[in-house]
Design an enzyme around this catalytic site. Structure first.
Site, PDB file in Angstrom:
ATOM      1  N   ASP A  75      -6.697  -1.784  -7.455  1.00 11.19           N
ATOM      2  CA  ASP A  75      -7.651  -0.778  -7.000  1.00 11.19           C
ATOM      3  C   ASP A  75      -8.608  -0.457  -8.156  1.00 11.19           C
ATOM      4  O   ASP A  75      -9.186  -1.373  -8.721  1.00 11.19           O
ATOM      5  CB  ASP A  75      -6.872   0.447  -6.483  1.00 11.19           C
ATOM      6  CG  ASP A  75      -7.743   1.513  -5.848  1.00 11.19           C
ATOM      7  OD1 ASP A  75      -8.146   1.341  -4.692  1.00 11.19           O
ATOM      8  OD2 ASP A  75      -8.026   2.523  -6.527  1.00 11.19           O
ATOM      9  N   HIS A 112      -3.258  -2.229   1.557  1.00 12.35           N
ATOM     10  CA  HIS A 112      -3.905  -1.953   0.273  1.00 12.35           C
ATOM     11  C   HIS A 112      -2.934  -1.803  -0.890  1.00 12.35           C
ATOM     12  O   HIS A 112      -3.242  -2.212  -2.006  1.00 12.35           O
ATOM     13  CB  HIS A 112      -4.740  -0.675   0.400  1.00 12.35           C
ATOM     14  CG  HIS A 112      -5.455  -0.298  -0.847  1.00 12.35           C
ATOM     15  ND1 HIS A 112      -6.493  -1.054  -1.362  1.00 12.35           N
ATOM     16  CD2 HIS A 112      -5.283   0.734  -1.730  1.00 12.35           C
ATOM     17  CE1 HIS A 112      -6.946  -0.494  -2.475  1.00 12.35           C
ATOM     18  NE2 HIS A 112      -6.219   0.585  -2.722  1.00 12.35           N
TER      19      HIS A 112
END
Length: 318
Positions: A101, A295
């Site tokens: 991320d 994610h």
């Protein structure tokens, strides 16, 4: 299983809390939003047992690390400086840098700006896209117009902080286990209007996915209850500053060996395309898409991520 130990080190003028395990070549693990060193709990053990010194800091603004007040203290230049300074504090000349991320963006920047210190790079979820033609928030405003978009919502200091800190336990449950507020294709997110919060219309599920436990959520909640969310959100408030301060990223080519891992269902794929990265990272050894994964990839699929990571590391020059 190798023990994870904790200490605080001074780097780049601030104190960072680090979790570490093992001995051997250094592998630096950089987490994203809204996480902590704990996001790498599965990788710390696996890397240590394979003969590496795995180190996962709480990025500045998070957990038990320092949290400077100024927004500009969270620019990418400062974050790269933290990583370089951490190598110095650990007595290491070079390291392999791994990020997820926002940590992935940091890892790519470390590799692009300091190839003398970072001998290889692994990005997860966020590809290396260099430098956009315009400051990022201008692009987001053009693309999303009157539609709600989380990065634009995060720009005003204090607004998202107040929303998230009103009930930290609910916040982390909704973010990790619920509909991702950064999934611009999701109907619940598309239904938002300007003035809505990140959590508006998003449930905090009572049933958790198999990869996430109540103990995991309790850890994240305890960390953010102590630290607040301001430091973590300040990273988003520096995107335009980074654009102005780091024009060299427009032409920087990452020559080091690289690996990229992303989940098939990761919402970031909608606004961070992977293909442009191939020209900017010519030594990309593999681009791994994990079927069915979302994610939070190193937490969701630790066995597959660890296997890919170790295979990549073992193939590097000594």
């Amino acid at each position: 299983m190798a023990d994870i130990t904790h200490r605080t080190v001074t780097t780049n003028g601030i104190n960072l809390h680090i979790a570490e395990a093992g001995k051997g070549p250094l592998v630096l693990l950089l987490h994203g939003w809204p996480e902590s060193w704990y996001s790498w709990r599965h990788q710390l053990h696996a890397l240590a047992e394979a003969g590496y010194h795995a180190v996962a800091p709480d990025i500045r603004g998070y957990g038990r690390s320092d949290k400077p007040e100024a927004i500009e203290a969270y620019s990418m230049k400062h974050l790269v400086g933290d990583a370089v300074g951490l190598l110095d504090a650990l007595g290491e000349q070079t390291a392999v840098v791994v990020g997820h991320d926002w940590g992935s963006a940091m890892a790519w920047s470390c590799a692009a700006l300091r190839p003398d210190r970072f001998r290889a790079v692994v990005g997860m979820s966020v590809p290396h896209l260099g430098r956009t033609p315009l400051p990022p928030t201008q692009i987001f405003q053009h693309v999303f117009g009157e539609k709600w978009f989380y990065i634009l919502y995060f720009q005003t200091p204090g607004v998202a902080e107040a929303e998230f800190e009103a009930d930290v336990g609910k916040t982390v449950r909704a973010i990790f286990a619920g509909t991702p507020g950064f999934d611009s294709a999701n109907p619940a997110v598309q239904a938002k209007k300007k003035g809505d919060g990140y959590l508006t219309g998003l449930a905090a599920p009572t049933t958790l996915p198999s990869w996430l436990t109540e103990e995991d959520l309790a850890y994240f909640a305890a960390e953010f209850s102590r630290s607040g969310f301001r430091g973590s959100l300040n990273r988003y408030r520096n995107m335009d500053r980074d654009w102005h301060e780091l024009p060299e990223l427009a032409t920087a080519v990452i020559q080091q060996p690289a690996l990229f891992i992303i989940g098939e269902k990761d919402p970031t794929r909608a606004f961070a395309p992977v293909d442009p990265m191939k020209a900017l990272v010519p030594n990309l050894r593999d681009l791994l898409v994990l079927p069915g994964a979302g994610h939070w990839i190193q937490q969701e699929r630790p066995d597959e991520v660890n296997a890919a990571l170790l295979s990549f590391l073992k193939a590097l020059p000594a």
